[in-house]
Design a protein around this motif. Structure first.
Motif, short mmCIF file in Angstrom:
data_model
loop_
_atom_site.label_atom_id
_atom_site.label_comp_id
_atom_site.label_asym_id
_atom_site.label_seq_id
_atom_site.Cartn_x
_atom_site.Cartn_y
_atom_site.Cartn_z
N GLN A 39 14.41 -3.29 5.70
CA GLN A 39 15.87 -3.21 5.67
C GLN A 39 16.47 -4.29 4.78
OE1 GLN A 39 17.39 -0.65 7.23
NE2 GLN A 39 15.35 0.05 7.84
N ARG A 40 15.67 -5.32 4.50
CA ARG A 40 16.23 -6.43 3.70
C ARG A 40 15.89 -6.26 2.24
NH1 ARG A 40 15.91 -10.41 7.77
NH2 ARG A 40 16.40 -9.26 9.67
N ARG A 41 16.92 -6.39 1.44
CA ARG A 41 16.67 -6.19 0.03
C ARG A 41 15.84 -7.32 -0.59
NH1 ARG A 41 21.07 -5.85 -3.86
NH2 ARG A 41 22.31 -4.64 -2.41
N THR A 42 16.09 -8.57 -0.15
CA THR A 42 15.33 -9.68 -0.74
C THR A 42 13.84 -9.54 -0.47
OG1 THR A 42 15.86 -10.90 1.26
CG2 THR A 42 17.14 -11.43 -0.72
N TYR A 43 13.52 -9.09 0.73
CA TYR A 43 12.12 -8.89 1.10
C TYR A 43 11.51 -7.83 0.20
CZ TYR A 43 8.08 -7.61 4.09
OH TYR A 43 6.84 -7.35 4.58
N GLY A 44 12.20 -6.70 0.10
CA GLY A 44 11.70 -5.60 -0.72
C GLY A 44 11.50 -6.01 -2.17
N SER A 45 12.48 -6.71 -2.71
CA SER A 45 12.35 -7.01 -4.14
C SER A 45 11.31 -8.10 -4.37
CB SER A 45 13.70 -7.38 -4.75
OG SER A 45 14.17 -8.57 -4.18
N ALA A 46 11.18 -9.03 -3.41
CA ALA A 46 10.13 -10.05 -3.55
C ALA A 46 8.76 -9.38 -3.55
CB ALA A 46 10.21 -11.06 -2.41
N CYS A 47 8.64 -8.37 -2.70
CA CYS A 47 7.37 -7.68 -2.59
C CYS A 47 7.07 -6.89 -3.85
CB CYS A 47 7.43 -6.76 -1.39
SG CYS A 47 6.25 -5.44 -1.47
N TYR A 48 8.07 -6.14 -4.36
CA TYR A 48 7.86 -5.39 -5.59
C TYR A 48 7.48 -6.31 -6.72
CZ TYR A 48 9.82 -1.16 -3.50
OH TYR A 48 10.04 -0.07 -2.74
N ASP A 49 8.17 -7.44 -6.78
CA ASP A 49 7.90 -8.39 -7.85
C ASP A 49 6.45 -8.88 -7.77
OD1 ASP A 49 8.53 -10.04 -10.03
OD2 ASP A 49 8.64 -11.75 -8.65
N ARG A 50 5.96 -9.02 -6.58
CA ARG A 50 4.60 -9.50 -6.39
C ARG A 50 3.55 -8.51 -6.86
NH1 ARG A 50 4.27 -12.70 -0.66
NH2 ARG A 50 5.56 -14.36 -1.50
N PHE A 51 3.73 -7.26 -6.46
CA PHE A 51 2.64 -6.31 -6.62
C PHE A 51 2.89 -5.18 -7.62
CE2 PHE A 51 1.93 -8.29 -2.51
CZ PHE A 51 0.63 -8.71 -2.67
N PHE A 52 4.13 -5.04 -8.06
CA PHE A 52 4.44 -3.93 -8.98
C PHE A 52 5.30 -4.43 -10.12
CE2 PHE A 52 3.91 -2.20 -4.73
CZ PHE A 52 3.06 -1.13 -4.93
N HIS A 53 5.24 -3.72 -11.24
CA HIS A 53 6.28 -3.94 -12.22
C HIS A 53 6.93 -2.60 -12.51
CE1 HIS A 53 3.76 -2.38 -15.50
NE2 HIS A 53 2.77 -3.03 -14.92
N GLN A 54 8.17 -2.66 -12.96
CA GLN A 54 8.88 -1.42 -13.18
C GLN A 54 8.77 -0.98 -14.62
OE1 GLN A 54 12.87 -1.48 -11.63
NE2 GLN A 54 12.03 -0.91 -9.63
N THR A 55 8.48 0.27 -14.80
CA THR A 55 8.42 0.80 -16.16
C THR A 55 9.84 1.06 -16.64
OG1 THR A 55 8.30 3.07 -15.39
CG2 THR A 55 6.22 1.94 -15.72
N THR A 56 9.96 1.38 -17.91
CA THR A 56 11.31 1.57 -18.48
C THR A 56 12.08 2.68 -17.77
OG1 THR A 56 10.10 2.73 -20.20
CG2 THR A 56 11.09 0.60 -20.79
#
Lengths: 458, 388
Positions: B31-48
């Motif tokens: 539910q928390r955006r900071t948690y989600g984005s920290a996690c994405y930043d850790r393990f994924f990168h976003q394509t264009t």
């Protein structure tokens, strides 16, 4: 994807090979029809149906009968003439004729055909040699081919299926041929799967008896002993026996042909099952054999299948591994069997089977999700076991009976290139093999303490 | 802070797939955006075009498992592996560590290094590298060890955490104890931390706690992924001031006795499991009121590392993987002593008969290499056994 090439030599080798291709092609046709898994046929990158194209095989015989039958039969389009090599006069049940005479005469042609096959492969992993030990061509030329494979393709794994003659074999010289061939097998094969004619005969008879007793017919879709529904019309006497050997090969190659949750690559077989270079003979046992041949028998449960694999009746050689010492054992499972079935059964069977002290957990397993055609699950056990000592000792005795009297020896000594020392070397190779098994077998009931560990200065 | 995962061999590629699946689901449902984005930043990168691509390199010597993992990830519709971040050959290592370490590893060094480097360059800040592999087979253990060695050379300052699958005690690979000894002896020197999961234990969790009747490898791998995810997902430490800045790998896992520390000889054997260090991770409800005092009991730890230093707690109020509350303990203690000792003992018995050694020497491993590995593991065992 890796590929393998099957090299079938001699009458027996070609008959077994023929059954194998028939079953393998039917299996893939069936699986693909069901849309189960399609990437496969990696084993021979061929063709899911019988129409057109060639399979990765080299057929060698020094007479024409069997190969001609294959050429005219329903699989005729599968093999093209560049894969075939025949002569007309046969090897006269003489190992030396096959190994020396034909081996030298056809050396270049054989290498040429093998190379051509290898070029078709994008990653050649294994050669499967199928032959018999008792005659002249399979035994002599077969082991010569094995040696050529070692020379020409040293990196490629060589797994040999050898059909051993019964004690009352028609061929008087079969003990000579077998012992001479065994030396080659001990030196140049990565693994040998020995199969005895007598055991195959017993299995076939027992299945026939069971099905006769209950008055029911052998199940139509059972591929264990019957080629029914496939290519063979009108069974010949050896068809049922050859079919069992073909099933053995079908099993060994299954994980290379289909997917599974615990893949077992072909080169993992020698790696896990051969602790010492020469002790590479693996006793095969196949289950289920009986219940599947007979509709009136209730399908046996998975656990029963595991137990059966260790009973005497299921062994493809006349030996009782349970009462000897296991050096290592592989379980190749197909079909609806999971890792928990596997773990449970290994735990259950382990205490009942003697394993060599340094390999108490010497089990290797493979799970292939596709069962053989017409089955739900099946198991092939490959045991590196000292029971072979008895099998090989009996063979040696039969050899010595002839050799002491120098019976029939002149047939061999006539052959150019063969010297009497070949005989003495072959028998001493066999003796030392037997001694190696004996030495390990001697440790069977002894309590051997753990090897003293390295001590570390603290 | 980003982690680059290197999936090696059949096991590594199966576990890796499950791990990214758990992590991406958890991040999406948080539910928390900071948690989600920290996690994405850790393990994924976003394509264009906004797709999530795992920060992972997939390596195997045969293509089947990698193809399967790539396809399955793509089909999830939630994330995928990079089109070009995998490398496979045609033929496996045949359960032979030497084949992996001496042949397949060196032969494919450049390609693999290039793949990892590309993945590392995509990270704004690199938290570390995480090879996932099993110690039993040939590719995971042999190539995995070789690749770890290359990573150590290329990234001498980066944090390397190896996640290892310890095989079932029987049934997978007969030479697994040799492969494990050779792997562990090398990794002990190369890696900053070795995180271990035992197949036998996970199997028990599946059968006894989860009541799964017909356990499959996929069940086992999901449990591992869950546990691993619960360690690696964002959490707060006392000094992180509300931002998920803590390097998930960067705890000082490697605790060694001070050099002037004198070991007393002839310690009484005891059943007590002494810890060097513990990391407790609490997630979900009530994490700040949870009583963790028992973990700080000085008697649990050695005399030379006080419990306030040896014990760490990370917390996050975000529930993990749909569990209202969860606790994960990462334990550097004597508990691995027994399994390690077992592996060394079995391998040593085999080695005493020189069984299977010819399979290794044919690829260039000598008997001395074996002896060296045994010696260094005996040292590890001895240090753990004599903790006090």
């Amino acid at each position: 994807m890796t590929q393998s090439v099957v090299v079938q030599v001699g009458q027996c080798g070609n008959q077994v090979g023929y059954r194998f291709w028939d079953l393998a092609l039917r299996e893939h046709a069936y699986v693909n029809k069901k849309g189960l898994y399609d990437e496969a046929i990696s084993m021979n990158e061929t063709h899911t149906n019988l129409a057109g194209g060639s399979v990765q095989a080299v057929l060698v015989d020094m007479e024409e009968g069997v190969v001609n039958q294959i050429r005219q039969g329903p699989l005729k389009d599968v093999f093209d003439s560049t894969q075939l090599l025949t002569d007309v006069s046969g090897s006269g049940n003489n190992w030396a004729m096959g190994y020396m005479t034909y081996g030298s005469a056809y050396r270049e042609q054989i290498i040429e055909k093998l190379r051509k096959m290898a070029e078709h492969c994008d990653c050649l992993q294994c050669f499967f040699l199928i032959h018999s030990m008792g005659g002249g061509t399979g035994s002599g030329l077969g082991t010569r081919v094995l040696r050529l494979l070692e020379d020409e393709f040293p990196e490629v794994c060589r797994i040999v299926t050898s059909v051993y003659p019964s004690e009352e074999d028609d061929v008087v010289t079969s003990p000579y041929n077998s012992v001479l061939a065994m030396r080659e097998l001990s030196e140049y094969a990565d693994c040998v799967l020995p199969v005895e004619n007598q055991s195959l005969m017993n299995i076939v008879n027992r299945i026939r008896r069971y099905s006769g007793k209950t008055g029911s017919a052998v199940r139509m879709d059972s591929t264990v002993i019957s080629g029914h529904g496939g290519l063979s019309t009108g069974e010949k006497p050896f068809d049922a026996m050859n079919n069992i050997v073909a099933n053995l090969l079908l099993h060994v190659t299954s994980s290379a042909r289909f997917q599974g949750s615990l893949n077992m690559d072909l080169n993992e077989i020698p790696m896990n099952l051969v602790p010492f270079p020469r002790l590479h003979y693996l006793v095969p046992s196949l289950t289920p054999l009986y219940s599947l041949a007979d509709v009136s028998m209730p399908p046996r449960r998975v656990d029963q299948m595991f137990s059966d694999a260790f009973s005497k009746e299921q062994q493809l050689i006349g030996a009782e591994p349970r009462h000897s010492l296991y050096l290592a054992c592989a379980l190749l499972l197909r079909g609806d069997v999971g890792v928990s079935d596997l773990q449970r059964n290994i735990q259950r069977l382990r205490p009942t089977l003697p394993f060599v002290w340094w390999n108490q957990e010497g089990w290797k397993a493979g799970l292939c999700s596709v069962p053989p055609f017409g089955h739900t699950h099946s198991l092939l056990a490959l045991a590196n076991n000292t029971c072979l000592k008895a099998t090989f000792s009996r063979l040696k005795e039969r050899f010595m009976k002839l050799y002491r009297k120098k019976a029939h020896l002149h047939h061999y000594l006539h052959v150019e290139g063969l010297e009497q020392s070949t005989f003495s070397e072959a028998v001493s190779s066999l003796s030392s093999l037997i001694a190696e098994y004996q030495q390990l077998d001697n440790t069977k009931d002894r309590v051997i303490p753990n090897a003293p560990r390295l001590s570390i200065a603290t | 802070m980003s982690v680059v995962t290197v999936q090696l061999g059949q096991c590594g590629n199966q576990v890796g797939l499950e791990l990214f699946d758990v992590i991406s689901n958890d991040a999406r449902e948080a539910q928390r955006r900071t948690y989600g984005s920290a996690c994405y930043d850790r393990f994924f990168h976003q394509t264009t075009n906004g797709e999530l691509e795992a920060r992972a390199v997939l390596i195997d010597m045969e293509p089947k498992v990698i193809n399967h993992s790539m396809t399955k990830a793509a089909k999830s519709g939630k994330w995928r592996y990079g089109e070009k971040s995998h490398f496979s050959q045609k033929q496996g290592s045949g359960n032979n560590w030497a084949n992996g370490f001496c042949v397949h590893g060196p032969r494919n060094k450049e390609v693999v290094e290039e793949l990892v480097r590309r993945e590392v360059e995509r990270c704004e800040r690199l938290a570390g590298l995480m090879p996932i592999m099993s110690v039993a087979g040939g590719t995971g253990s042999g190539v995995g060890t070789y690749v770890t060695q290359c990573l150590r050379d290329t990234f001498p300052k980066s944090f390397i955490l190896n996640h290892l699958m310890w095989p079932y005690s029987t049934g997978e690979v007969i030479v697994q104890n040799y492969n494990s000894v050779l792997t562990l002896a090398k990794l002990y020197r190369l890696s900053d931390a070795i995180l271990v999961h035992e197949n036998n234990t996970i199997h028990r969790i599946c059968s006894q706690l989860l009541n799964i009747k017909h356990i499959t490898f996929s069940d086992v791998n999901r449990v591992i992924a869950h546990q691993l995810g619960s360690v690696l997902q964002p959490a707060l430490t006392q000094d992180s001031y509300g931002t998920y800045s803590r390097n998930p790998l960067g705890i000082d896992w490697q605790v060694r006795p001070p050099s002037n520390f004198e070991r007393t000889r002839g310690l009484p054997t005891h059943n007590f499991n002494r810890s060097l260090a513990n990391l407790l991770i609490l997630r979900g409800k009530d994490v700040y009121s949870a009583e963790t005092g028992n973990f700080e009991e000085p008697a649990l730890y050695t005399s030379w590392l006080p419990s306030n230093e040896a014990f760490n707690a990370w917390k996050s109020t975000v529930p993990f993987d749909k569990y209202e509350k969860s606790a994960t303990l990462v334990n550097n203690s004597q508990s691995l002593l027994l399994p390690l000792d077992n592996i060394v003992e079995k391998a040593w018995n085999m080695f005493a008969s020189r069984a299977y050694v010819h399979q290794y020497t044919k690829y260039g491993i000598t008997e001395e290499d074996f002896l060296e590995s045994f010696t260094s593991l005996e040292q590890v065992i001895s240090s753990y056994r004599h903790l006090c």
